[in-house]
Design an enzyme around this catalytic site. Structure first.
Site, PDB file in Angstrom:
ATOM      1  N   THR A   1      12.097  76.055  59.628  1.00  0.00           N
ATOM      2  CA  THR A   1      12.162  75.794  61.059  1.00  0.00           C
ATOM      3  C   THR A   1      13.532  75.297  61.481  1.00  0.00           C
ATOM      4  O   THR A   1      14.076  75.714  62.496  1.00  0.00           O
ATOM      5  CB  THR A   1      11.099  74.743  61.442  1.00  0.00           C
ATOM      6  OG1 THR A   1       9.838  75.205  60.971  1.00  0.00           O
ATOM      7  CG2 THR A   1      11.034  74.562  62.945  1.00  0.00           C
ATOM      8  N   SER A   2      14.144  74.404  60.676  1.00  0.00           N
ATOM      9  CA  SER A   2      15.416  73.844  61.130  1.00  0.00           C
ATOM     10  C   SER A   2      16.497  74.910  61.135  1.00  0.00           C
ATOM     11  O   SER A   2      17.361  74.929  62.017  1.00  0.00           O
ATOM     12  CB  SER A   2      15.814  72.614  60.308  1.00  0.00           C
ATOM     13  OG  SER A   2      16.442  72.997  59.112  1.00  0.00           O
TER      14      SER A   2
ATOM     15  N   GLY B   1      18.522  68.824  53.608  1.00  0.00           N
ATOM     16  CA  GLY B   1      19.960  68.809  53.298  1.00  0.00           C
ATOM     17  C   GLY B   1      20.400  70.149  52.738  1.00  0.00           C
ATOM     18  O   GLY B   1      21.450  70.693  53.111  1.00  0.00           O
TER      19      GLY B   1
ATOM     20  N   GLY C   1      16.254  65.855  60.965  1.00  0.00           N
ATOM     21  CA  GLY C   1      16.823  66.828  61.894  1.00  0.00           C
ATOM     22  C   GLY C   1      17.669  66.157  62.964  1.00  0.00           C
ATOM     23  O   GLY C   1      18.759  66.637  63.308  1.00  0.00           O
TER      24      GLY C   1
ATOM     25  N   GLY D   1      18.964  73.065  53.181  1.00  0.00           N
ATOM     26  CA  GLY D   1      18.920  74.084  54.233  1.00  0.00           C
ATOM     27  C   GLY D   1      20.130  73.986  55.155  1.00  0.00           C
ATOM     28  O   GLY D   1      20.734  75.009  55.516  1.00  0.00           O
TER      29      GLY D   1
ATOM     30  N   ASP E   1      14.295  60.715  61.676  1.00  0.00           N
ATOM     31  CA  ASP E   1      14.051  62.134  61.454  1.00  0.00           C
ATOM     32  C   ASP E   1      15.326  62.793  60.936  1.00  0.00           C
ATOM     33  O   ASP E   1      16.410  62.639  61.527  1.00  0.00           O
ATOM     34  CB  ASP E   1      13.627  62.805  62.764  1.00  0.00           C
ATOM     35  CG  ASP E   1      13.431  64.294  62.578  1.00  0.00           C
ATOM     36  OD1 ASP E   1      12.465  64.673  61.883  1.00  0.00           O
ATOM     37  OD2 ASP E   1      14.247  65.067  63.102  1.00  0.00           O
TER      38      ASP E   1
ATOM     39  N   HIS F   1     -16.885  81.618  28.729  1.00  0.00           N
ATOM     40  CA  HIS F   1     -18.037  80.730  28.902  1.00  0.00           C
ATOM     41  C   HIS F   1     -17.734  79.381  28.293  1.00  0.00           C
ATOM     42  O   HIS F   1     -18.633  78.679  27.834  1.00  0.00           O
ATOM     43  CB  HIS F   1     -19.280  81.269  28.191  1.00  0.00           C
ATOM     44  CG  HIS F   1     -19.582  82.694  28.443  1.00  0.00           C
ATOM     45  ND1 HIS F   1     -19.073  83.707  27.683  1.00  0.00           N
ATOM     46  CD2 HIS F   1     -20.352  83.268  29.394  1.00  0.00           C
ATOM     47  CE1 HIS F   1     -19.528  84.859  28.140  1.00  0.00           C
ATOM     48  NE2 HIS F   1     -20.289  84.638  29.171  1.00  0.00           N
TER      49      HIS F   1
END
Lengths: 572, 572
Positions: free
Chosen positions: B437-438, B395, B551, B397, B549, B217
């Site tokens: 995703t990449s 980078g 990618g 990944g 981008d 409390h």
């Protein structure tokens, strides 16, 4: 803010391991996900679900009989890899094929889709089911582009129940797709979410605003509006969903979903308003769920999901499930209670009283009326004093309690109650209506005091003095406060001691009382120098130095009012 | 921040009503609380629990067979009134007496204590049980002064299981008191909580600090320390509790409790560390629970509770319960799975290959090795570019994915795989290790490309060009990106189109490829002018304008490296 972690990059895998350790009865950890830890019949369709982490209980919390067979977990807000999806599916496959459910996001569509192709090339029949319930993410005529949010739960529940019932993969897929077509969600966010280890939130919502139609990974909302009341928020959420109500649909499963930091109690408040809106729209709600089902880390906000039911879907929605976060069905068999809920406010009749005691009771009721008048007048001032150390509601509580006590005393008098019963009834009403600690203390004080009286005798001066001691004992025994704690006890102790001493010295009650009232007032004033001890927060305690205790001040006020009453009564 | 409400003063009652509406199967609403909605055997001891609101699921969420019979709910952080406690007890009493459980706070001690006295005067046998588990709130030699926090759950669970087993009030009281004596909790807070309608939090914790031993409390903590890692926090929490380990105790029930805004996933991360500490201290943990059980509105933080078990307590802790937030026991009977979890990484053997195809495979493996070297070198630069529009891990990944692809390609070569299998194995490894995703897109591209090759034939120039089209198709079919979305597709489309056009025009592969690589580079540079479209948060999308981008940049880089490799191969 996400606060608890070791290395941020290990957050998702460590969380999954911890989850699997807690829910050993439900799941076993495999690389990249969890599978049921219970035997699954050969040939049963496997329902495998998944997506990124950070959405708990999505998706690992859905694994168990009646729901999913396995869940794949990617990194935080990142799709699991194709290999992970394929691997978990291989674990889950029982030869009946796999329904692969996930929210409709690019990364998931990609990884789950590629995994499905890879598994098919290995001879496993796999169907994919991207959930598309978020009405904010695309218009109704391109609903296949919509994102999956909390609709995941209801669509997977239908698929899981169908699979558990032994239906074929074709049937499970058909039912799941049908459920997805009839599932609609809309959400709002009040605040952003923070990735583990990140310095700031992924996005923010301006103070006092809410973002409409926000996704569960920080995707942009459709618009921003000022934060609505629960009633208006319910209108907004139900309005968006009812706009896409299928023709003829009248029954719906409902899920009110918290996004992470929104309290369950807030969701319950909202549910009362949502239920009202749905009832007005003639929607019969079946087995609603309210809680956290698809979250977005520590995001603040909520979403409402409706699945429009037909008979087939309703049976599947109602079917038992035994997953960590969705447990439908009975564990301990217990019949519903059918008895009416009766009033349980305790005995209301009064013992027969003598005329003398009734007369004293009348007198007590008049005195309590005076006290109520005085406390009503002092409400604001008492609130002001209380605000230095508390939430400023002391005046309100005293006003409400004393008014209820006065009413109860008059009712008791009208019912022919004696002195003891009148005072006890007043005390009980005070405690019940004032609420909080001070209400309870005043109720206890009056009830304890009443034990010195009876319903047979007049309330004597000696009994009145004795009652003050009983009141003090009651308050200190159950209330635990001691002198110096900056509570009403600081004023009550000198009041009682002075009253006893002056009475013992032979002074008439009215004089002894007024001397006691003066002592109480002095003691109340002196509480300014004290700091409170009883479970109050430190900042509040510090703020209160230099201000008297509101409870002690109101005790002194009541003593003074009673003194004036006694003086008047003695004079009259 | 508590955000959803209509009138703040109605928050607690509306939340309770909403809760009762959702959990009709479990509870019925009465004035001031909820009682079980299922039939209870006559003569059974009633376990009634309660306290202020704002602590959900404490206390209404505990009502159900095997746990509590009823719960009393006060206003937010305020004790329920004496009359409310008494009223709910009268509803719950089945003639077997009442065990009245609550946390040890002045207001609750008062109201529950007075209610118990009132009920006894009406002939109902009532025992009170203030829970005193918070080791931070008083030293061990005055443990009766300690507050009740998440220990409420475990003590009430023991009482509820004992009552459900048909034990007498004396026995239920004895067991509950014994459990309370053996229950210890310690908590930390990272942030304060806000009352509904209040302008600011009840208290704050300085940034980067955590408050140790805070109440539920807003009571002051014992001290403040910098926020610890999960491992250090686990050491702190277990250390405080193990310091009071009873002699000879080796088994414990454990509850890791979130205070409101702390995510379940954070609790699971912490649990892995807590479980390690407890194992090292030779504590056998029985049926641990991890979740929100006693909260403090939207407070951020957690507590750990241990109940030291003997045989009797262990049986009661393990007994079934069917309350909204504590469901122990089986709904759908399912045997535990006993099979070993086998590796499920899919087929690893390769089809027999011709020598010509093996030679092509070797070549492909060498090329992928070059790509991995180049991406390792470019890791930092790619991360920097990605940070404008994402979380800067592109980078990393790409480095991880290409390194894994290179290893897998070499393994495949060593196992005698042909061109198609080497490239497919490389693609799968890339997708699995890179994540996100990449990673999936690169894995998919390589695997799709491999479909133009076989394990019987040499990888011809024509097949190589055809493969580029298959890769593009794979990526756009499952990846959904289109030209202009600021993804790798923006570079891949001109690459494939140029490669096809130049090859069709009769240019040798090495020349066509290098023309295509130049086109890819130009297109990657041109992505600077675009804003991303695919499910990225708005602030990130805006930040990315003026930057290419990541990618697309990495695709152009890979194309260039491959071009150089082809040139060298053609020259050698």
């Amino acid at each position: 803010m996400t606060t608890i972690f070791d290395a941020p990059e290990d957050f998702a895998t460590t969380a999954l391991a911890g989850f699997a350790a807690i829910y050993q009865r439900n799941v076993r950890l495999v690389k990249g996900g969890v599978v049921r830890s219970t035997k699954v019949p050969k040939g049963k369709v496997a329902v495998v679900v998944g997506g990124g982490s950070g959405h708990y209980p999505a998706f690992a919390g859905y694994v168990g009989p009646g729901l999913a067979d396995a869940a794949v977990a990617g990194d935080v807000f990142a799709s699991p890899s194709t290999a992970a999806v394929a691997r978990v599916c291989r674990h889950a496959d029982q030869g009946g094929g796999v329904l692969l459910g996930f929210g409709n996001y690019a990364g998931d569509v990609l990884n789950f889709g590629v995994a499905a192709e890879r598994l098919r090339s290995e001879g496993i029949d796999v169907r994919i089911l991207p959930v598309t319930d978020d009405v904010a993410s695309a218009p109704v005529d391109s609903s296949a582009k919509r994102r999956g949010i909390a609709g995941d739960l209801v669509v997977f529940k239908i698929a899981g129940a169908a699979a558990e019932a032994g239906k074929s993969l074709d049937e499970v897929e058909r039912l799941a797709r049908y459920a997805n077509d009839r599932t609609f969600s809309f959400g709002v966010a009040f605040g952003g979410c923070t990735l583990p280890g990140a310095a700031g939130p992924l996005f923010t919502v301006p103070d006092g605003q809410m973002a409409l139609g926000l996704g569960i990974h920080g995707e942009p909302g459709v618009s921003e509006e000022p934060i609505a009341t629960a009633s208006d928020l319910a209108k907004l959420l139900t309005g968006k969903l009812l706009a896409e109500r299928p023709a003829g649909a009248s029954k719906a499963a409902a899920v009110l979903n918290g996004l992470g930091s929104t309290k369950y109690e807030e969701l319950f408040v909202l549910w009362t308003a949502v239920a009202k809106e749905l009832a007005e729209a003639c929607v019969e709600v079946v087995d609603p769920e309210c809680g956290e089902f698809v979250t977005s880390l520590d995001m603040q906000g909520c979403s409402l999901t409706l699945l429009w039911l037909n008979e087939e879907l309703e049976a599947l929605w109602r079917a038992p499930a035994d997953a960590p976060v969705l447990r439908k069905g009975v564990i301990i068999a217990a019949e519903p209670a059918t008895d009416e809920i009766a009033d349980a406010d305790g005995p209301q009749s009064f013992a027969p009283a003598s005329e003398a005691s009734k007369a004293s009771g009348k007198c007590i009721a008049r005195l309590i009326g005076n006290i109520a008048d005085a406390l009503k007048e002092a409400e604001e001032e008492l609130g002001r004093i209380d605000a230095f150390a508390g939430d400023g509601d002391h005046g309100q509580g005293m006003r409400r309690g004393s008014a209820a006590a006065s009413d109860a005393a008059q009712t008791a008098v009208a019912a022919g109650a004696g002195a003891a019963s009148v005072l006890a009834a007043a005390g009980d009403a005070w405690a019940d209506r004032a609420g909080g600690t001070s209400g309870a203390i005043w109720g206890l004080a009056l009830r304890s005091w009443s034990n010195a009286f009876s319903d047979e005798d007049k309330a004597s001066d000696a009994a009145t003095v004795e009652g003050s001691r009983l009141a003090l004992e009651g308050v200190t025994r159950l209330g635990r406060a001691r002198v110096g704690d900056k509570t009403l006890v600081d004023a009550l102790v000198p009041f009682v001691e002075t009253l006893e001493r002056e009475s013992a010295a032979g002074r008439p009650l009215v004089e002894a009382w007024n001397a006691a009232a003066t002592a109480a007032q002095e003691a109340a004033d002196a509480t300014s120098a004290l700091t409170p001890k009883l479970g109050r927060a430190r900042p509040l305690a510090e703020k209160s130095i230099g201000h008297p205790d509101a409870g002690a001040v109101s005790l002194a006020l009541v003593a003074r009012v009673a003194g004036a009453f006694l003086k008047e009564a003695a004079a009259g």
